[in-house]
Design an enzyme around this catalytic site. Structure first.
Site, PDB file in Angstrom:
ATOM      1  N   GLU A 331       0.841  -1.193   0.000  1.00  0.00           N
ATOM      2  CA  GLU A 331       0.000   0.000   0.000  1.00  0.00           C
ATOM      3  C   GLU A 331       0.876   1.242   0.000  1.00  0.00           C
ATOM      4  O   GLU A 331       1.772   1.372   0.852  1.00  0.00           O
ATOM      5  CB  GLU A 331      -0.894   0.045   1.242  1.00  0.00           C
ATOM      6  N   CYS A 332       0.635   2.145  -0.911  1.00  0.00           N
ATOM      7  CA  CYS A 332       1.307   3.448  -0.958  1.00  0.00           C
ATOM      8  C   CYS A 332       2.828   3.272  -0.900  1.00  0.00           C
ATOM      9  O   CYS A 332       3.430   2.850  -1.874  1.00  0.00           O
ATOM     10  CB  CYS A 332       0.783   4.343   0.162  1.00  0.00           C
TER      11      CYS A 332
END
Length: 438
Positions: A331-332
């Site tokens: 994520e990210c």
């Protein structure tokens, strides 16, 4: 304090930058020092403040989001949090009524939580540059939404005793109780960086800061009155508390200064479903544990540690080997590390894991912010079996090169299509948005 669930208060303000976080933390620590079990909660998708709440109270905090979470998840999380403590002291986000343009109670605004759970609002007002006019702002907050109750106000950035008296005069005219007043003091501010506060775990003098805030709150705020105002209308949820299904039975979770943005309720949900979470540190050049069957790289600040990550050969090699047979999701910041390279703020490019066809840059900054509704394109541990996912995107890094996006079809909070986003290659998936709920 009686009843099935602990009473609560929501600390909120008309706008960001009013002092909500410092006053919330000071109240939490001061009440904890009285021997109370206090639990924090954060309105919205902010992933930094709950760690500060946990440090101040000694109790796990969590996010509550009236847009991203359905009724069962929202009620279940709130009830679980209020079941074994003396007080819930929740912190709002942005301004009290700020959210998306949506149905009443489903906007993501802090006011939605106050209305849903019956939490009175403790309004923080930055009164710098005004006196009686501050009461007009407070009056607007009192009358804007009939679902909520503004129980009292704490004045912040007070210049002098005379200033305090003038502001209090205005509050008396509208019938709003002043619970305390804090003098102007720049030293109260916590250190910040580009995504908000420096993380709790990286604030080396955090304990001293929290105790200092509590000392100031004890002198400036009527804590007995604050406790007396707390209330709730919370009832037992009618159904189990669903969350994002765990991606495996034993989950390798990257966790250090570069990988730290993971929502507490996601981990709680995985553990409640029987999953075991094993942490490892890429910055310490640790590979994901070999006996795990899934790996999760959360967001954080890899752009600040890109050179160190690029030289962590045991981590990168272990991650590549893991991905040959088992699912890996980023994520990210985790997504950036799964890609080919990261360009740091100085313009230097550092090679990453090369598991996804994406290259990112922190030198070419652009703010990306907002809710995301994502429907995965393929079935898998992070795919369609859980249905659409609701998440939040907040980063400054930009994609400078990528193959065709193929992880999910994404729209914003208003249903406007943003096209395909993220990548899937073999067992590896990654996106820029943080999942809040499945």
């Amino acid at each position: 304090m009686s009843g099935l669930y602990a009473p609560g208060l929501l600390v909120a303000a008309p706008r960001s930058g009013s002092g909500k976080t410092t006053i919330t933390l000071g109240l939490q620590r001061a009440l904890r020092r009285r021997g109370l079990r206090v639990r924090g909660a954060k309105s919205g998708p902010d992933y930094i403040d709950p760690a500060f709440h946990a440090a101040a109270t000694g109790e796990a905090s969590l996010n509550l989001d009236s847009f991203a979470m359905d009724d069962a998840l929202l009620d279940g999380l709130a009830a679980r949090s209020a079941a074994d403590v003396d007080l819930i002291l929740a912190e709002g986000s942005m301004g009290l009524f700020d959210g998306i343009a949506g149905a009443t109670g489903r906007t993501g605004a802090s006011a939605d939580l106050a209305a849903r759970f019956g939490w009175p609002v403790l309004l923080v007002l930055d009164v710098s540059g005004q006196a009686q006019s501050a009461a007009a702002i407070a009056l607007g907050c009192m009358s804007f939404d009939p679902r909520i109750t503004i129980a009292g106000v704490v004045l912040n950035q007070v210049a002098s005793d005379r200033h305090r008296r003038l502001v209090a005069d205005g509050m008396e005219r509208i019938g709003l109780e002043v619970l305390g007043a804090l003098p102007r003091d720049p030293s109260l501010a916590l250190p910040e960086r580009h995504l908000g506060l420096v993380q709790a775990g990286e604030t080396h003098d955090l304990e001293a800061r929290l105790n200092d805030l509590a000392d100031r709150i004890e002198k400036a705020v009527d804590l007995d009155r604050v406790l007396a105002l707390a209330a709730t209308t919370m009832t037992a949820p009618s159904s189990p508390c669903p969350t994002l299904p765990p991606p495996g039975q034993r989950i390798a979770l990257a966790q250090d200064a570069a990988f730290s943005f993971v929502y507490p309720h996601i981990l709680q949900g995985w553990r409640a479903a029987g999953a075991e979470i094993m942490t490892f540190s890429p910055l310490a050049d640790e590979p994901p544990p070999a006996d795990c069957d899934a790996c999760w790289l959360p967001g954080g600040y890899p752009e600040l540690h890109a050179g160190r990550i690029a030289s962590a050969h045991r981590f990168l090699g272990g991650l590549q080997a893991f991905a040959q047979s088992r699912p890996v999701h980023g994520e990210c910041g985790g997504y950036m590390v799964l890609g080919r390279s990261i360009e740091d703020a100085a313009g230097q490019t550092h090679p990453m894991a090369g598991l996804l066809p994406v290259a990112t840059s922190f030198a070419r900054r652009k703010l990306h912010l907002g809710y995301r509704i994502a429907t995965p394109m393929e079935t898998g541990p992070f795919g369609k079996r859980a249905g659409p996912m609701v998440g939040h995107e907040f980063h400054y890094a930009s994609i400078v090169d990528q193959g065709p996006a193929n992880f999910a079809e994404v729209s914003d909070a208003n249903g406007v299509s943003l096209g395909a986003a993220g990548h899937r290659h073999g067992h590896v998936t990654g996106t820029f948005f943080h999942v809040l709920a499945g």
